[in-house]
Design an enzyme around this catalytic site. Structure first.
Site, mmCIF file in Angstrom:
data_model
loop_
_atom_site.group_PDB
_atom_site.id
_atom_site.type_symbol
_atom_site.label_atom_id
_atom_site.label_comp_id
_atom_site.label_asym_id
_atom_site.label_seq_id
_atom_site.Cartn_x
_atom_site.Cartn_y
_atom_site.Cartn_z
ATOM 1 N N THR A 1 0.813 -1.220 0.000
ATOM 2 C CA THR A 1 0.000 0.000 0.000
ATOM 3 C C THR A 1 0.847 1.272 0.000
ATOM 4 O O THR A 1 1.982 1.271 0.512
ATOM 5 C CB THR A 1 -0.902 -0.017 1.264
ATOM 6 O OG1 THR A 1 -1.415 1.282 1.502
ATOM 7 C CG2 THR A 1 -0.120 -0.416 2.515
ATOM 8 N N ASP A 2 0.273 2.357 -0.507
ATOM 9 C CA ASP A 2 0.962 3.654 -0.456
ATOM 10 C C ASP A 2 1.129 4.140 0.982
ATOM 11 O O ASP A 2 1.926 5.042 1.254
ATOM 12 C CB ASP A 2 0.211 4.709 -1.291
ATOM 13 C CG ASP A 2 -1.232 4.963 -0.864
ATOM 14 O OD1 ASP A 2 -1.716 4.303 0.071
ATOM 15 O OD2 ASP A 2 -1.874 5.843 -1.481
ATOM 16 N N GLU A 3 0.347 3.559 1.912
ATOM 17 C CA GLU A 3 0.395 4.042 3.298
ATOM 18 C C GLU A 3 1.755 3.808 3.947
ATOM 19 O O GLU A 3 2.066 4.411 4.973
ATOM 20 C CB GLU A 3 -0.722 3.394 4.127
ATOM 21 C CG GLU A 3 -2.074 3.660 3.503
ATOM 22 C CD GLU A 3 -3.261 3.411 4.417
ATOM 23 O OE1 GLU A 3 -3.101 3.438 5.640
ATOM 24 O OE2 GLU A 3 -4.353 3.197 3.870
ATOM 25 N N TYR B 1 -1.172 -0.554 11.188
ATOM 26 C CA TYR B 1 -1.431 -1.228 9.907
ATOM 27 C C TYR B 1 -0.315 -0.936 8.910
ATOM 28 O O TYR B 1 0.305 -1.856 8.361
ATOM 29 C CB TYR B 1 -2.788 -0.776 9.324
ATOM 30 C CG TYR B 1 -2.926 -1.067 7.841
ATOM 31 C CD1 TYR B 1 -2.982 -2.380 7.375
ATOM 32 C CD2 TYR B 1 -2.981 -0.032 6.894
ATOM 33 C CE1 TYR B 1 -3.080 -2.656 6.007
ATOM 34 C CE2 TYR B 1 -3.082 -0.297 5.536
ATOM 35 C CZ TYR B 1 -3.131 -1.616 5.102
ATOM 36 O OH TYR B 1 -3.214 -1.886 3.756
ATOM 37 N N ALA C 1 2.609 0.286 9.352
ATOM 38 C CA ALA C 1 3.929 -0.180 9.817
ATOM 39 C C ALA C 1 4.078 -1.684 9.576
ATOM 40 O O ALA C 1 5.160 -2.168 9.213
ATOM 41 C CB ALA C 1 4.116 0.147 11.298
ATOM 42 N N LYS D 1 2.633 -3.370 7.163
ATOM 43 C CA LYS D 1 2.822 -3.570 5.717
ATOM 44 C C LYS D 1 4.254 -3.183 5.308
ATOM 45 O O LYS D 1 4.881 -3.857 4.495
ATOM 46 C CB LYS D 1 1.805 -2.747 4.923
ATOM 47 C CG LYS D 1 0.359 -3.154 5.092
ATOM 48 C CD LYS D 1 0.028 -4.552 4.600
ATOM 49 C CE LYS D 1 0.098 -4.686 3.094
ATOM 50 N NZ LYS D 1 -0.361 -6.043 2.661
ATOM 51 N N PRO E 1 -20.032 9.722 9.664
ATOM 52 C CA PRO E 1 -18.903 10.196 10.482
ATOM 53 C C PRO E 1 -17.714 10.642 9.633
ATOM 54 O O PRO E 1 -17.145 9.848 8.883
ATOM 55 C CB PRO E 1 -18.526 8.956 11.313
ATOM 56 C CG PRO E 1 -19.011 7.790 10.506
ATOM 57 C CD PRO E 1 -20.159 8.262 9.670
HETATM 58 P P1 NAD Z 1 -9.667 -7.183 3.022
HETATM 59 O O1 NAD Z 1 -9.584 -6.895 4.477
HETATM 60 O O2 NAD Z 1 -10.950 -6.930 2.298
HETATM 61 O O3 NAD Z 1 -9.308 -8.724 2.766
HETATM 62 C C1 NAD Z 1 -8.271 -9.384 3.423
HETATM 63 C C2 NAD Z 1 -8.463 -10.894 3.225
HETATM 64 O O4 NAD Z 1 -7.353 -11.555 3.854
HETATM 65 C C3 NAD Z 1 -9.733 -11.435 3.856
HETATM 66 O O5 NAD Z 1 -10.379 -12.307 2.954
HETATM 67 C C4 NAD Z 1 -9.237 -12.182 5.088
HETATM 68 O O6 NAD Z 1 -10.059 -13.267 5.465
HETATM 69 C C5 NAD Z 1 -7.856 -12.633 4.635
HETATM 70 N N1 NAD Z 1 -6.930 -12.853 5.758
HETATM 71 C C6 NAD Z 1 -6.654 -11.988 6.776
HETATM 72 N N2 NAD Z 1 -5.781 -12.548 7.633
HETATM 73 C C7 NAD Z 1 -5.459 -13.781 7.125
HETATM 74 C C8 NAD Z 1 -4.593 -14.828 7.546
HETATM 75 N N3 NAD Z 1 -3.889 -14.723 8.685
HETATM 76 N N4 NAD Z 1 -4.505 -15.933 6.783
HETATM 77 C C9 NAD Z 1 -5.235 -16.053 5.633
HETATM 78 N N5 NAD Z 1 -6.079 -15.093 5.192
HETATM 79 C C10 NAD Z 1 -6.204 -13.977 5.936
HETATM 80 O O7 NAD Z 1 -8.465 -6.396 2.371
HETATM 81 P P2 NAD Z 1 -8.326 -5.746 0.916
HETATM 82 O O8 NAD Z 1 -8.817 -4.360 0.978
HETATM 83 O O9 NAD Z 1 -8.857 -6.678 -0.083
HETATM 84 O O10 NAD Z 1 -6.737 -5.679 0.798
HETATM 85 C C11 NAD Z 1 -6.001 -6.776 0.255
HETATM 86 C C12 NAD Z 1 -4.516 -6.442 0.278
HETATM 87 O O11 NAD Z 1 -4.283 -5.259 -0.484
HETATM 88 C C13 NAD Z 1 -3.983 -6.157 1.682
HETATM 89 O O12 NAD Z 1 -2.698 -6.728 1.765
HETATM 90 C C14 NAD Z 1 -3.909 -4.638 1.740
HETATM 91 O O13 NAD Z 1 -2.870 -4.222 2.600
HETATM 92 C C15 NAD Z 1 -3.588 -4.300 0.296
HETATM 93 N N6 NAD Z 1 -4.065 -2.971 -0.156
HETATM 94 C C16 NAD Z 1 -5.361 -2.586 0.061
HETATM 95 C C17 NAD Z 1 -5.787 -1.346 -0.422
HETATM 96 C C18 NAD Z 1 -7.221 -0.888 -0.264
HETATM 97 O O14 NAD Z 1 -7.545 0.246 -0.617
HETATM 98 N N7 NAD Z 1 -8.134 -1.718 0.225
HETATM 99 C C19 NAD Z 1 -4.886 -0.514 -1.093
HETATM 100 C C20 NAD Z 1 -3.566 -0.959 -1.289
HETATM 101 C C21 NAD Z 1 -3.170 -2.192 -0.829
HETATM 102 P P1 TYD Z 2 -10.381 4.243 4.962
HETATM 103 O O1 TYD Z 2 -11.419 3.823 3.985
HETATM 104 O O2 TYD Z 2 -10.389 3.637 6.334
HETATM 105 O O3 TYD Z 2 -8.971 4.033 4.237
HETATM 106 P P2 TYD Z 2 -7.475 4.508 4.701
HETATM 107 O O4 TYD Z 2 -7.513 4.927 6.120
HETATM 108 O O5 TYD Z 2 -6.705 3.261 4.518
HETATM 109 O O6 TYD Z 2 -7.114 5.612 3.765
HETATM 110 O O7 TYD Z 2 -10.472 5.814 5.128
HETATM 111 C C1 TYD Z 2 -10.341 6.683 4.030
HETATM 112 C C2 TYD Z 2 -10.343 8.098 4.563
HETATM 113 O O8 TYD Z 2 -11.637 8.381 5.130
HETATM 114 C C3 TYD Z 2 -9.355 8.337 5.686
HETATM 115 O O9 TYD Z 2 -8.816 9.651 5.559
HETATM 116 C C4 TYD Z 2 -10.183 8.231 6.955
HETATM 117 C C5 TYD Z 2 -11.528 8.747 6.509
HETATM 118 N N1 TYD Z 2 -12.706 8.172 7.193
HETATM 119 C C6 TYD Z 2 -13.671 9.015 7.765
HETATM 120 O O10 TYD Z 2 -13.575 10.251 7.725
HETATM 121 N N2 TYD Z 2 -14.750 8.441 8.380
HETATM 122 C C7 TYD Z 2 -14.905 7.078 8.467
HETATM 123 O O11 TYD Z 2 -15.901 6.607 9.066
HETATM 124 C C8 TYD Z 2 -13.904 6.229 7.873
HETATM 125 C C9 TYD Z 2 -14.017 4.725 7.932
HETATM 126 C C10 TYD Z 2 -12.829 6.831 7.240
#
Ligand code: NAD
Ligand code: TYD
Length: 338
Positions: A127-129, A152, A154, A156, A207
């Site tokens: 992630t970019d985070e 989170y 940290a 990653k 929120p």
């Molecule tokens: P998500 O929370 O929707 O899905 C995570 C999946 O991993 C779930 O199906 C969960 O059951 C499984 N999982 C968690 N712990 C596990 C374990 N110990 N063993 C096996 N499976 C396990 O997450 P997402 O949003 O689909 O993100 C997927 C990946 O992409 C993550 O690594 C996240 O850091 C990365 N990512 C997410 C975003 C975003 O915007 N959502 C952006 C950049 C990178």
């Molecule tokens: P989120 O979807 O949790 O993604 P990330 O924190 O990984 O960027 O949140 C996106 C942005 O929205 C973030 O700046 C936090 C904000 N946010 C709110 O203002 N209210 C909320 O209820 C949530 C879940 C997020």
């Protein structure tokens, strides 16, 4: 066979759907622990697909993972499985350390033991985070120093560094992607966009953390998945590829857009206490993947967000079953007590 970890989550399930369209003959093994975020129903449309296997298990369980490598012919891995929500990592960091750091190392080690030299490919989805927070200008590049703010991010960043150490020390075939905030179907409604769609639809308060002016670079999940596939196919081992969409939006802008689309009043907006350590701005420079692999984001934001809102509105039963927990029953119906 391609091992997809976390294939029942938001991005993992979208990735499997994309693979099925693009690679109908590829053997896929989906390993997922089915935590609260893992929903097997996300893949219900692929039921009966003989080239898609599912196994329930924990990536941090080394005995289980080693056994999986001994019994399945895994030669590629796309690693999504992780705890993924910043707010949960503030409430309880421990599971983030176990799943995201230890889990990644267990997978790396099992693959390293089982793959001979010149064999295999491991794509670490990150992630970019990991880069921390930007000021009002500038972009994250692949060489921007890691400076994560939350447990989170940290966790990653730690996993990313362990992957890179495996490349440098062991010549292990790993390549890393880092993407900005995704939106699209099948996202668990704790994240901003599905949460706001859900709550606005029910006329509940929305929120907004702090002043609502934090900026994220939103990308459609399909574009992210195509980027991962490009890296799986042609990414240079040991490298990091940033994936973003040049689409910076403040949170309040996103919320107003959703309200406007749904015809709901802005009176629902409620400013609440800020998230501790809340990163102000993320923005990606994706030049490297664009120039080296020819990938580009294709989904226009206004079209993508309208289609996403429509998807959640058209699938109220998916949302209801996630909220009520009923989606958990699907596993026992499908797989019994396995
Ligand atoms: P998500 O929370 O929707 O899905 C995570 C999946 O991993 C779930 O199906 C969960 O059951 C499984 N999982 C968690 N712990 C596990 C374990 N110990 N063993 C096996 N499976 C396990 O997450 P997402 O949003 O689909 O993100 C997927 C990946 O992409 C993550 O690594 C996240 O850091 C990365 N990512 C997410 C975003 C975003 O915007 N959502 C952006 C950049 C990178
Ligand atoms: P989120 O979807 O949790 O993604 P990330 O924190 O990984 O960027 O949140 C996106 C942005 O929205 C973030 O700046 C936090 C904000 N946010 C709110 O203002 N209210 C909320 O209820 C949530 C879940 C997020």
């Amino acid at each position: 066979m391609l091992l997809v970890t976390g294939g029942c989550g938001f991005i993992g399930s979208n990735f499997i759907h994309l693979l099925r369209r693009e690679r109908p003959d590829l053997e896929i093994l989906n390993l997922d622990l089915l935590t609260y975020a893992g929903n097997l129903e996300n893949l219900a449309a692929l039921e009966g697909d003989e080239k898609l296997q599912f196994v329930k298990g924990d990536i941090a369980d080394s005995r289980f993972v080693e056994n999986l490598f001994e019994t399945k012919d895994i030669d590629q891995i796309v690693h999504f499985a992780a705890e993924s929500h910043v707010d949960r990592s503030i409430l309880g960091p421990g599971i983030f350390i176990r799943s995201n750091i230890q889990g990644t190392q267990v997978l790396l080690e099992a693959a390293r033991k089982n793959w001979s030299e010149g064999e295999g490919r491991f794509v670490m989805v990150s992630t970019d985070e990991v880069y921390g927070s930007l000021g009002p200008t500038g972009l994250f590049r692949e060489d921007t120093p890691l400076d994560p703010s939350s447990p989170y991010s940290a966790s990653k960043a730690s996993a990313d560094l362990i992957c890179q150490s495996y490349f440098r020390t062991f010549g292990f075939p790993v390549v890393n992607t880092r993407c900005s905030n995704n939106y699209g179907p099948y996202q668990f409604p704790e994240k901003l966009i599905p949460l706001i769609i859900l709550r606005a639809g029910r006329d509940e308060s929305l929120p907004v953390y702090g002043d609502g002016l934090n900026i994220r670079d939103w990308i459609h999940v399909e574009d992210h998945c195509r980027g991962i596939l490009a890296v799986l196919d042609g990414g240079e081992l040991g490298k990091v590829y940033n994936i973003g969409s040049d689409n910076e939006r403040t949170n309040i802008e996103i919320i107003r857009l959703i309200l406007d689309n749904l015809g709901k009043s802005e009176d629902l907006i409620e400013f609440v206490k800020d998230r501790p350590g809340h990163d102000r701005r993320y923005a990606m420079d994706s030049t490297f993947i664009e120039q080296s692999l020819g990938w580009r984001p294709e989904v226009d934001f206004s079209e993508g967000i309208a289609a996403t809102i429509k998807w959640y509105r058209d699938n109220p039963e998916w949302l209801e079953r996630v909220i009520s927990g009923a989606y958990k029953e699907y596993y026992s119906r499908q797989y019994g007590s396995k």
